[in-house]
Each structure stands twice: as C-alpha cells, then as structure tokens.
Design an enzyme around this catalytic site. Structure first.
Site, PDB file in Angstrom:
ATOM      1  N   SER A 417       0.823  -1.199   0.000  1.00  0.00           N
ATOM      2  CA  SER A 417       0.000   0.000   0.000  1.00  0.00           C
ATOM      3  C   SER A 417       0.862   1.255   0.000  1.00  0.00           C
ATOM      4  O   SER A 417       2.006   1.255   0.478  1.00  0.00           O
ATOM      5  CB  SER A 417      -0.899  -0.003   1.238  1.00  0.00           C
ATOM      6  OG  SER A 417      -1.913   0.963   1.123  1.00  0.00           O
ATOM      7  N   TYR A 577      -7.494  14.825   1.022  1.00  0.00           N
ATOM      8  CA  TYR A 577      -6.622  15.653   0.209  1.00  0.00           C
ATOM      9  C   TYR A 577      -7.458  16.352  -0.868  1.00  0.00           C
ATOM     10  O   TYR A 577      -8.682  16.215  -0.895  1.00  0.00           O
ATOM     11  CB  TYR A 577      -5.469  14.816  -0.344  1.00  0.00           C
ATOM     12  CG  TYR A 577      -4.612  14.224   0.760  1.00  0.00           C
ATOM     13  CD1 TYR A 577      -4.038  15.050   1.717  1.00  0.00           C
ATOM     14  CD2 TYR A 577      -4.424  12.851   0.880  1.00  0.00           C
ATOM     15  CE1 TYR A 577      -3.274  14.533   2.760  1.00  0.00           C
ATOM     16  CE2 TYR A 577      -3.664  12.322   1.921  1.00  0.00           C
ATOM     17  CZ  TYR A 577      -3.099  13.162   2.863  1.00  0.00           C
ATOM     18  OH  TYR A 577      -2.361  12.649   3.891  1.00  0.00           O
ATOM     19  N   ARG A 625      -7.915   6.008  -5.921  1.00  0.00           N
ATOM     20  CA  ARG A 625      -8.190   5.700  -4.508  1.00  0.00           C
ATOM     21  C   ARG A 625      -9.258   6.660  -4.001  1.00  0.00           C
ATOM     22  O   ARG A 625      -9.169   7.863  -4.214  1.00  0.00           O
ATOM     23  CB  ARG A 625      -6.935   5.825  -3.655  1.00  0.00           C
ATOM     24  CG  ARG A 625      -7.210   5.621  -2.164  1.00  0.00           C
ATOM     25  CD  ARG A 625      -5.955   5.513  -1.343  1.00  0.00           C
ATOM     26  NE  ARG A 625      -5.690   4.093  -1.024  1.00  0.00           N
ATOM     27  CZ  ARG A 625      -4.921   3.690  -0.004  1.00  0.00           C
ATOM     28  NH1 ARG A 625      -4.324   4.566   0.772  1.00  0.00           N
ATOM     29  NH2 ARG A 625      -4.740   2.410   0.223  1.00  0.00           N
ATOM     30  N   ARG A 719       1.153  -1.627   7.162  1.00  0.00           N
ATOM     31  CA  ARG A 719       1.980  -1.919   8.332  1.00  0.00           C
ATOM     32  C   ARG A 719       2.651  -3.290   8.274  1.00  0.00           C
ATOM     33  O   ARG A 719       3.812  -3.419   8.707  1.00  0.00           O
ATOM     34  CB  ARG A 719       1.153  -1.772   9.603  1.00  0.00           C
ATOM     35  CG  ARG A 719       0.830  -0.320   9.942  1.00  0.00           C
ATOM     36  CD  ARG A 719      -0.007  -0.204  11.215  1.00  0.00           C
ATOM     37  NE  ARG A 719      -0.259   1.185  11.570  1.00  0.00           N
ATOM     38  CZ  ARG A 719      -1.266   1.903  11.091  1.00  0.00           C
ATOM     39  NH1 ARG A 719      -2.127   1.350  10.241  1.00  0.00           N
ATOM     40  NH2 ARG A 719      -1.437   3.163  11.464  1.00  0.00           N
TER      41      ARG A 719
END
Length: 790
Positions: A417, A577, A625, A719
């Site tokens: 990712s 954003y 996305r 992660r």
C-alpha cells in the site's frame, strides 16, 4: 450479600446458581414475570469454550446439559439446488425450555428463591433493599430503560424482518438456505436441538417481506400474549416446502420482528449491573445470545467471589467481559450486514457462495476452514483455479493467483500500500526510497505503490513529501523503477495527489496534521474550511483558473510518471486531500457547478481524471483511490461511494482502491479486522470494476479469505510490509507454497525455507491447537435422531 436478579432467563438463573454454589451465605432472589412454561424460542447453541467454563464452574450443571446436548460438526449451505457441506465446526444445542428447567432445578437445589409469575418491584426499591441488583431482563430491559442515560444506551434497530420458529424436522447439520424468490432472497437459519425438533428461523429484507405479502397478516394487529402469526407461518411453510418435506413448522409467540443491537457505554450504575441481552446483543446469525449471557454470569459470579468489595467485583466483571463482547458484536455486525445485503451475494457459484457465507463474520477464515475441513477448501481452491486459468494441481493459495488490471498482469494479489515516508528533500526521492520500495518489490508483492507523489510544491503534505514536478524528480524515480524491473517480478505504481487543505504540516513523527512552526506555504481547497478549526490554515477556495492550473499539474505529473517508468498510475481522491475534499460534502460547500449535489462535487475530480487519462498511456492501467465513507453524519456515504466508483470507471479508471475516512477529524470509524473490505466488496459487486481492498488486512489468511470470497481482487497492506519487507514471500513459505506467484529472487532462494526453531517437531500453527485430536476422524459428524452425537 443480598442479591436481586431481575429476569429468569439463562443468564439470570445461571448467575443465581453460581453465586449460591460459590458461597451459600448469599441470599439470591430471582424475579421472573412469566410462568415456567411461557419460554419463548426454541433451541440455543453453546460453544465448546462456554461449555468448558460451565464444566469448570459447576460440574453438576454441565453433566445435566451434556446428557442432552445435540452435537454435530457440519454446516450445510443450500443454494440454487446445491448443498455444499463444510465440516469440523463443532456445535452443541439444547432446547431453551429444557435449559431453563435444568437451571431452575439447580437453583432450587442450591436454595435460590426463584419467583415465577412475579414482576420485579421498581428498580429503585430493589436497589435500596439489596446489595446488588442484576438486570438480566432481556434486550428490552425495563431496568436498563429506567437509567438509559446513565448506562449510555444505544439501540440500533436493523432493517431485516425475521420470525423464530421450530420444526419437527430434525436437521442433521447447521443449515443455511437462501431462496431466490420472485420478490427477492429469503434465508433460513436452522439447526437441531433435540431428537425431535430443530430451530427454524426465517429472515428477509423489509422490501422482500412486503412484496411477498407478509405485511398483510402482520401489520395493524393487536397481538395477544403468546399469539403467533399463523398466516405468516403458513407462507413460510410454503416457501420451504421442499426442505420441510411434509414436516410442520411449530410456533411459539412467533411473529415478525426486527433485530436490535443493544450497546451501553457502561454496564453499571451504582449497585445495579446489566447482564446478557440487557447489556449487549449480537445478531442471531452467529448464535451468541445465550452463550454471551452465560459467560457474563460466569464472569460476574467469579468477580463477586474473588474481590473483597462490590466496586472491585463489578469493575473486574466489565473489564473482563467488555473486550469479548465488543469483538463478538463486531463479528455479529459483519454477519448481520451480510444477510441484510444477501441480494448482492446471490449470483455467485454455489461453492464460492458457501465460502463467502461461512467467512462472513471474518472470524472463520480460509486458514481456519482449511484446518477444519481441508476437503472443502480444496474444492473451493479448485473452483478458483478454473476461474483464474491456473492449474488446480498447483494447489495455490488464493493470494498467489495472477490478476490483470487493464493490460498489466500481476503475479499475485498482494499490493504494498502507498505509505508516506516523509523522507524526500525538495520533493526528490533519495536512497531511502530506493531501498524502501526496492526491498518490498524483492519481497514478492505483485504491485508496489509509491507514497503519495505530489504534483506541485504547494501540493505537498509536508516538506518531506516526494514530487513529480521537476526534472530531477523524474530522474530519481527512474532509478527506483529500473531497479524494480531489473531485479524483481513486481510492478510498480505511482500515486499522484495534491494535499489541499491538509498541506503545509509537520512530518508525521513531529506532529501529524500539525502546522509547521515556520516556513508554511498557503493551502487551497474547494471551500475556505480548515481541516482543524483554529489549528490548520484556512485554505484559499480555488477559482476556476486555479483549478485549471492544478488540473494541468496532474497531467504533467502523469506524463513525467510515464517517462520515469511506472507501470500503473493511481489518482489519489481519498483521505481528505484536494480531490477528496471536492468529493465530500464535509469540505465542499461551493455554490457553483463544482459543489452542491454529488454530481457537482464529482465534476472536478472527473475533469482531473480525464486529463490524467489523456496524458497517461492507454496501454498502462489507471486506478483511483477513494474514501468510501467519511465516518461522520452528513459526510460521504457508502451509497455515494458506489456512485463515485461508477462515475470513475465510466471516465476511464481501470480499478478502484477503496479506503475510508481521514476527511475530517470528527470521524468515528468502526475499526476492526478488515473493516474497510465491505465497502470494496459492495463496489466490486455493484459496479463491476476491479477493486483493491485496504484497512486492517494484516495476515495472509485475511488476503486469502478476501480474494476467495470475491470481496476484492487485490489486497493492499501497509503496516505488515513495514514490519516485514518480505511479507509476501514469507507468507508463501509459511503456507508451504513455492510456485508461480511466489518466486524468490535467486540471491535469496537459500532463505526460502523457515529457519529451524530449535524444536524437534517444529512450530505448531496456533489454529491447530483449537482442533480436537479426533477432528479428522469426525469431520463430517452429523446429528442423527436418537443419539447424543458423541
């Protein structure tokens, strides 16, 4: 202690018996307003874990229950004329009436004062006259309602209708059946609980319920206590006539209901404590109500016995039980939503439909099923191989099947990712980025994504963000893509974005979303609304000329990305954003044609997408996305996300990367395992566009389950790849797979096997510890009338 228990259901009675069993000095009174034979419902299911607790706490109760349990291993999924069976699940059930009789008998033997046909006095009186009042009076608890504000009660009434019935047909497995009627899907949840009867619960959506004519006999009537909807029951018998095969449906106060999820901020007010359904409910599709109530009773009785004060006991009770209940409710929520949206799942082939149903709560997974029933998983794997054009003999885990986006084929379904590293200098990626992205490409992922690469200096989030707006950026990125292409089989994608109102902030580890102490640059957005009032800058609302300039910056960056050698381009329209802030009504308050309705809010992101698509080679795929929900009232919804994804696909997006949130600091996400996957799944099913799922997907088991169930085409993990750059190859090794889709670089091949652990027998998978020693021999153990199933 003097203890009053309001409610004589399984939780209340079992608590009363346990308290007296542990300390006969306690005086316990149970108030039950109904008669002993007025029990509503049919069979109840208990897990092996719950039974183990009962056996340890009170062997007498356990022995009485064990003598009469119906036990079985299988789940049968009836769908489109096919029965798909999965074994190894392990269930135990008993009639609710019989369970209550056993518990009442135990209470009587232990000296509990059980008062049937006796409504409890007002809770204020009970609290004044007793040391402890236990509200075990069900989901509609009058005790809880009296102090609803203090308990912080929330009631979430769901949309589906269901009716709880019994039948004299003895099912030989836990049975799910989904009928595709002219009015829509209708589902059955059924299981045996004795040698003469089974629970038979019928469920359907409100629209189906009305279209099928059930409302006619149910609405506008004044029901008498214990009265059942006989017309509705007859219609259910007609619907399931083939399965019933002449057997009867048995009513018991059986009327159409809606399930309500009960949650409370706290389970305690002074010396009044909630237990079982009064404190929490979990959808019946995971069979948890009685189980949770009896586990509550075990914990509360232990707390009272082990702690010197009531305060400490109640604190320990809630501290022990709340995490378990929260986890169960999360799984139950996923399950109930699956059944609420079952219409989106019909259309799958039977074997995939069965796998999808079995893994709906995300507690049962691919790996879990592989241990329980390897034959079933092998069957699903074989079906998946035929769909992907791979050789079934390879026995690939689902995550290692190839996938094509546009004209680009990926070796497997794993995506690294996009993760902001905040390590660039003036927008230029450095050696850090070469090592960071190169190591993850060497680690076996099919697709490696850059962090958000900004299209202008003003579009950066922080001074450490990378860009593609200067020639030296392009040169530096080319170094990274050349390494990936030369040394690995991965593809590498670039994510282009503009920070918008969330820009000009510190590096993440210096204070996420906090403004710079100095050197701030002006930020822009659709409207002059700061991300955090009084903290972040007020953005300048973009006029049409400035919007055109930013649009060209995106197009120029796309051309640079092609020259830099990227294989895929992703347009960042998520996380608050710039483009995301145009999409969300939280941040877009414009009154021109770029605001207002969803179509207006979509206009500018679509214009940017079209400009990028024109600048980006047609042979190369483009993804977008999005944030599928803002997790806040008045924000973007899941319905909006479907419309947005459809518009993006129509405008040229080859895939949609489905994330959520980060649009407003007021968000309240429903965190949990794979918690964002349902949004991706809905878009995939309704829009038909390939989707990338993200969000707490942390294990290869999650990836396998998500892909095989058809919830997403690709899974992006962040992660886990920070923890282990070679996560994908290690996932292959841990699954014993060494084949296409999991190719080790030759210099690393010597490390393709797990190093010795120092144990002679090697590591034992954790899930295997849950499997009984004879599980293989009894994998398809089915209930038969006249036996105890043992």
């Amino acid at each position: 202690m003097r203890i009053a228990c309001v409610g004589g259901g399984p939780g209340g009675l079992y608590l009363a018996a346990l308290v007296r069993h542990l300390d006969p000095g306690h005086q316990v009174t149970v108030y039950e307003r109904d008669a002993p034979d007025d029990t509503f419902g049919f069979g109840v299911v208990l897990s092996d874990e719950t039974l183990g607790g009962i056996e340890h706490a009170d062997p007498d109760v356990y022995a009485a229950l064990a003598a009469e349990f119906a036990r079985w291993d299988d789940i049968d999924v009836h769908y489109r004329g096919t029965v798909v069976t999965s074994g190894g699940h392990g269930f135990a059930a008993i009639g609710r009436r019989r369970l209550l009789q056993i518990l009442r008998d135990r209470c009587t033997a232990l000296g509990v004062d059980v008062r049937v046909r006796t409504p409890a006095p007002p809770v204020e009186e009970l609290a004044a006259a007793h040391d402890l009042v236990v509200a075990a009076d069900g989901a509609r608890s009058p005790v809880r309602a009296a102090y609803a504000e203090d308990f912080g009660t929330t009631l979430d009434e769901r949309g589906n209708r269901f009716m709880w019935l019994g039948t004299d047909l003895v099912l030989d497995a836990f049975t799910f059946q989904v009928l595709e009627t002219p009015h829509g899907p209708v589902q059955l949840h059924g299981y045996p609980y004795s040698d003469s009867a089974s629970t038979f619960l019928v469920e359907m959506g409100e629209d189906v319920w009305r279209a099928a004519g059930f409302a006619a006999s149910a609405e506008g009537r004044e029901w008498q206590p214990g009265e059942s909807d006989t017309e509705g029951i007859d219609r259910c018998a007609q619907l399931f006539a083939e399965l019933l095969d002449g057997h009867r449906l048995l009513p018991n106060n059986s009327r159409w209901q809606r399930f309500t999820t009960v949650r409370n901020r706290t389970w305690r007010r002074g010396n009044v404590v909630l237990l079982g359904d009064a404190a929490h409910t979990a959808h019946f599709s995971i069979g948890s109500g009685t189980k949770l109530a009896m586990e509550d009773a075990l914990a509360l009785a232990a707390g009272l016995h082990e702690h010197p004060t009531l305060d400490e006991a109640l604190e320990a009770y809630e501290a022990e039980r709340r995490p378990v209940v929260t986890s169960t409710q999360r799984a139950a929520q996923a399950s109930l939503e699956w059944f609420e949206e079952v219409g989106r799942h019909v259309g799958q082939e039977p074997v995939q439909f069965a796998f999808d149903l079995l893994t709906r709560s995300r507690r049962v997974t691919y790996d879990n099923l592989r241990l329980r029933d390897p034959e079933f998983v092998a069957r699903v794997d074989g079906w998946f191989s035929t769909r992907t054009g791979t050789d079934p003999a390879e026995r690939r885990p689902p995550m290692f099947h190839p996938f094509r986006i546009g004209g680009m084929e990926l070796a497997n379904r794993v995506v690294v990712s996009a993760m902001d590293m905040y390590s660039a200098v003036d927008g230029t990626p450095r050696d850090f980025h070469l090592v960071h992205l190169g190591s993850r490409a060497l680690g076996g992922a099919g697709l490696v994504m850059t962090e958000m690469v900004c299209v202008s200096p003003e579009g950066r989030i922080t001074p450490g963000c990378t860009g593609l707006y200067r020639p030296e950026h392009e040169t530096a990125w080319r170094r990274v893509t050349d390494f990936v292409h030369e040394h690995t089989g991965a593809r590498i994608g670039v994510q282009l974005g503009h920070s918008g109102r969330k820009g000009s902030t510190r590096l993440m580890w210096e204070g996420i979303d906090q403004p710079l102490p100095d050197g701030n640059w002006p930020v822009v957005g659709p409207s002059p609304l700061p991300y955090r009032e009084g903290v972040n800058q007020v953005p300048r609302a973009l006029d049409h000329e400035a919007m055109a300039a930013v649009r060209e910056e995106f197009a120029a960056a796309a051309r640079a990305a092609d020259r830099a050698g990227f294989d895929l381009l992703e347009l960042h329209c998520a996380h608050g954003y710039l483009l995301s802030s145009f999409l969300s009504p939280v941040s877009n308050r414009r009154t021109d044609r770029y605001g207002g309705t969803l179509a207006g809010r979509l206009r500018y992101p679509l214009e940017v997408l079209e400009a990028v698509r024109a600048a980006w080679p047609a042979r190369k795929p483009l993804s977008v996305r999005i944030s599928a929900t803002d997790w806040v009232e008045g924000g973007t919804t899941a319905d909006d996300a479907v419309a947005v994804a459809r518009a993006l696909a129509d405008a040229g997006a080859d895939a949609v990367d489905v994330s959520t949130g980060q649009v407003t600091p007021d968000e309240r996400p429903a965190y949990g395992r794979s918690y964002q996957v349902p949004f991706a799944e809905r878009i995939r099913r309704e829009v038909g566009v390939p989707v990338i799922a993200v969000g707490a997907i942390s294990s290869y088991d999650d990836v396998n389950s998500t892909v095989l169930a058809g919830r997403a085409d690709l899974c992006a993990l962040a992660r886990p790849h920070l923890y282990d750059p070679h996560w994908t190859l290690h996932a292959a090794a841990e699954q014993g797979y060494d084949g296409p889709g999991a190719v080790w670089p030759e210099p690393y091949r010597a490390g393709s096997r797990r190093p010795p652990t120092g144990r002679a027998d090697g590591p034992r998978p954790r899930l295997e510890l849950l499997r009984s020693p004879d599980a293989g021999a009894t994998r398809h153990r089915r209930w038969r009338p006249g036996t105890d199933g043992r």
